[in-house]
Design a protein around this motif. Structure first.
Motif, PDB file in Angstrom:
ATOM      1  N   THR A  26       0.840  -1.187   0.000  1.00 37.37           N
ATOM      2  CA  THR A  26       0.000   0.000   0.000  1.00 37.37           C
ATOM      3  C   THR A  26       0.876   1.237   0.000  1.00 37.37           C
ATOM      4  N   HIS A  27       0.500   2.190  -0.835  1.00 32.92           N
ATOM      5  CA  HIS A  27       1.254   3.436  -0.935  1.00 32.92           C
ATOM      6  C   HIS A  27       0.411   4.573  -0.395  1.00 32.92           C
ATOM      7  N   ALA A  28       1.088   5.680  -0.215  1.00 37.38           N
ATOM      8  CA  ALA A  28       0.370   6.866   0.250  1.00 37.38           C
ATOM      9  C   ALA A  28      -0.706   7.222  -0.772  1.00 37.38           C
ATOM     10  N   PRO A  29      -1.859   7.695  -0.308  1.00 36.51           N
ATOM     11  CA  PRO A  29      -2.943   8.034  -1.226  1.00 36.51           C
ATOM     12  C   PRO A  29      -2.500   9.073  -2.256  1.00 36.51           C
ATOM     13  N   GLY A  30      -2.799   8.765  -3.515  1.00 34.67           N
ATOM     14  CA  GLY A  30      -2.497   9.702  -4.581  1.00 34.67           C
ATOM     15  C   GLY A  30      -1.089   9.624  -5.119  1.00 34.67           C
ATOM     16  N   LYS A  31      -0.165   8.959  -4.388  1.00 36.12           N
ATOM     17  CA  LYS A  31       1.220   8.916  -4.837  1.00 36.12           C
ATOM     18  C   LYS A  31       1.351   8.180  -6.171  1.00 36.12           C
ATOM     19  N   TYR A  32       0.649   7.064  -6.308  1.00 31.35           N
ATOM     20  CA  TYR A  32       0.672   6.282  -7.545  1.00 31.35           C
ATOM     21  C   TYR A  32      -0.744   6.197  -8.141  1.00 31.35           C
ATOM     22  N   ALA A  33      -1.439   7.264  -8.073  1.00 29.09           N
ATOM     23  CA  ALA A  33      -2.830   7.278  -8.517  1.00 29.09           C
ATOM     24  C   ALA A  33      -2.974   6.897  -9.991  1.00 29.09           C
ATOM     25  N   ASP A  34      -1.998   7.271 -10.816  1.00 26.50           N
ATOM     26  CA  ASP A  34      -2.109   6.965 -12.235  1.00 26.50           C
ATOM     27  C   ASP A  34      -1.908   5.480 -12.528  1.00 26.50           C
ATOM     28  N   SER A  35      -1.321   4.725 -11.603  1.00 25.79           N
ATOM     29  CA  SER A  35      -1.093   3.303 -11.848  1.00 25.79           C
ATOM     30  C   SER A  35      -2.030   2.404 -11.050  1.00 25.79           C
ATOM     31  N   GLU A  36      -2.940   3.007 -10.297  1.00 23.69           N
ATOM     32  CA  GLU A  36      -3.871   2.194  -9.524  1.00 23.69           C
ATOM     33  C   GLU A  36      -4.769   1.415 -10.478  1.00 23.69           C
ATOM     34  N   GLY A  37      -4.881   0.163 -10.248  1.00 27.37           N
ATOM     35  CA  GLY A  37      -5.734  -0.682 -11.087  1.00 27.37           C
ATOM     36  C   GLY A  37      -5.104  -1.050 -12.420  1.00 27.37           C
ATOM     37  N   LEU A  38      -3.853  -0.656 -12.623  1.00 27.77           N
ATOM     38  CA  LEU A  38      -3.197  -0.927 -13.907  1.00 27.77           C
ATOM     39  C   LEU A  38      -3.082  -2.427 -14.160  1.00 27.77           C
ATOM     40  N   ARG A  39      -2.665  -3.166 -13.145  1.00 19.67           N
ATOM     41  CA  ARG A  39      -2.513  -4.606 -13.319  1.00 19.67           C
ATOM     42  C   ARG A  39      -3.860  -5.250 -13.634  1.00 19.67           C
ATOM     43  N   GLU A  40      -4.882  -4.860 -12.930  1.00 20.04           N
ATOM     44  CA  GLU A  40      -6.211  -5.433 -13.156  1.00 20.04           C
ATOM     45  C   GLU A  40      -6.701  -5.137 -14.575  1.00 20.04           C
ATOM     46  N   ARG A  41      -6.435  -3.924 -15.052  1.00 20.03           N
ATOM     47  CA  ARG A  41      -6.834  -3.573 -16.435  1.00 20.03           C
ATOM     48  C   ARG A  41      -6.033  -4.381 -17.448  1.00 20.03           C
ATOM     49  N   ALA A  42      -4.741  -4.582 -17.182  1.00 17.68           N
ATOM     50  CA  ALA A  42      -3.896  -5.357 -18.095  1.00 17.68           C
ATOM     51  C   ALA A  42      -4.355  -6.809 -18.154  1.00 17.68           C
ATOM     52  N   VAL A  43      -4.681  -7.371 -17.009  1.00 18.56           N
ATOM     53  CA  VAL A  43      -5.156  -8.751 -16.970  1.00 18.56           C
ATOM     54  C   VAL A  43      -6.477  -8.869 -17.720  1.00 18.56           C
ATOM     55  N   ALA A  44      -7.343  -7.892 -17.565  1.00 16.92           N
ATOM     56  CA  ALA A  44      -8.638  -7.931 -18.249  1.00 16.92           C
ATOM     57  C   ALA A  44      -8.468  -7.849 -19.762  1.00 16.92           C
ATOM     58  N   LEU A  45      -7.451  -7.136 -20.228  1.00 16.36           N
ATOM     59  CA  LEU A  45      -7.225  -6.999 -21.672  1.00 16.36           C
ATOM     60  C   LEU A  45      -6.481  -8.181 -22.272  1.00 16.36           C
ATOM     61  N   ARG A  46      -5.814  -8.964 -21.447  1.00 14.36           N
ATOM     62  CA  ARG A  46      -5.011 -10.089 -21.930  1.00 14.36           C
ATOM     63  C   ARG A  46      -5.918 -11.135 -22.573  1.00 14.36           C
ATOM     64  N   ARG A  47      -5.475 -11.672 -23.708  1.00 17.55           N
ATOM     65  CA  ARG A  47      -6.239 -12.710 -24.389  1.00 17.55           C
ATOM     66  C   ARG A  47      -5.820 -14.079 -23.874  1.00 17.55           C
ATOM     67  N   ALA A  48      -6.715 -15.027 -24.041  1.00 15.78           N
ATOM     68  CA  ALA A  48      -6.406 -16.407 -23.666  1.00 15.78           C
ATOM     69  C   ALA A  48      -5.291 -16.926 -24.573  1.00 15.78           C
ATOM     70  N   PRO A  49      -4.482 -17.856 -24.091  1.00 15.34           N
ATOM     71  CA  PRO A  49      -3.377 -18.382 -24.916  1.00 15.34           C
ATOM     72  C   PRO A  49      -3.845 -18.934 -26.259  1.00 15.34           C
ATOM     73  N   THR A  50      -4.994 -19.599 -26.297  1.00 16.43           N
ATOM     74  CA  THR A  50      -5.474 -20.133 -27.580  1.00 16.43           C
ATOM     75  C   THR A  50      -5.854 -19.006 -28.528  1.00 16.43           C
ATOM     76  N   GLU A  51      -6.382 -17.921 -27.976  1.00 16.10           N
ATOM     77  CA  GLU A  51      -6.745 -16.774 -28.817  1.00 16.10           C
ATOM     78  C   GLU A  51      -5.495 -16.068 -29.346  1.00 16.10           C
TER      79      GLU A  51
END
Length: 88
Positions: free
Chosen positions: A2-27
């Protein structure tokens, strides 16, 4: 972590968004396989055309009898059972 509020605000949820955009290996594999086969089929087609040209040059002209003996067609324009074959 956990980081200080607002310190990394632009990257919050970045991993979750990247995972959501990732295609399945077969695709991910489908477009790669399609490209590979498009290339392979083009190469095979070119080779097939070269082989046909060489074979046609080696055969030359054939008589109706020679064609019939090789199973390439009926003699005298007749089909199976003596039926007339339509000539184009």
């Amino acid at each position: 972590m956990t980081h200080a509020p607002g310190k990394y605000a632009d990257s919050e949820g970045l991993r979750e968004r990247a995972v959501a955009l990732r295609r399945a290996p077969t695709e991910q594999a489908k477009p790669a396989a399609r490209k590979r086969w498009e290339h392979e089929l083009a190469v095979r087609g070119e080779e097939r055309q070269r082989t046909k040209a060489v074979a046609a040059g080696g055969i030359g002209t054939t008589t109706d009898r020679e064609l019939f003996m090789t199973g390439g067609g009926p003699p005298s324009g007749r089909g199976r059972g003596g039926q007339a074959v339509r000539q184009a």
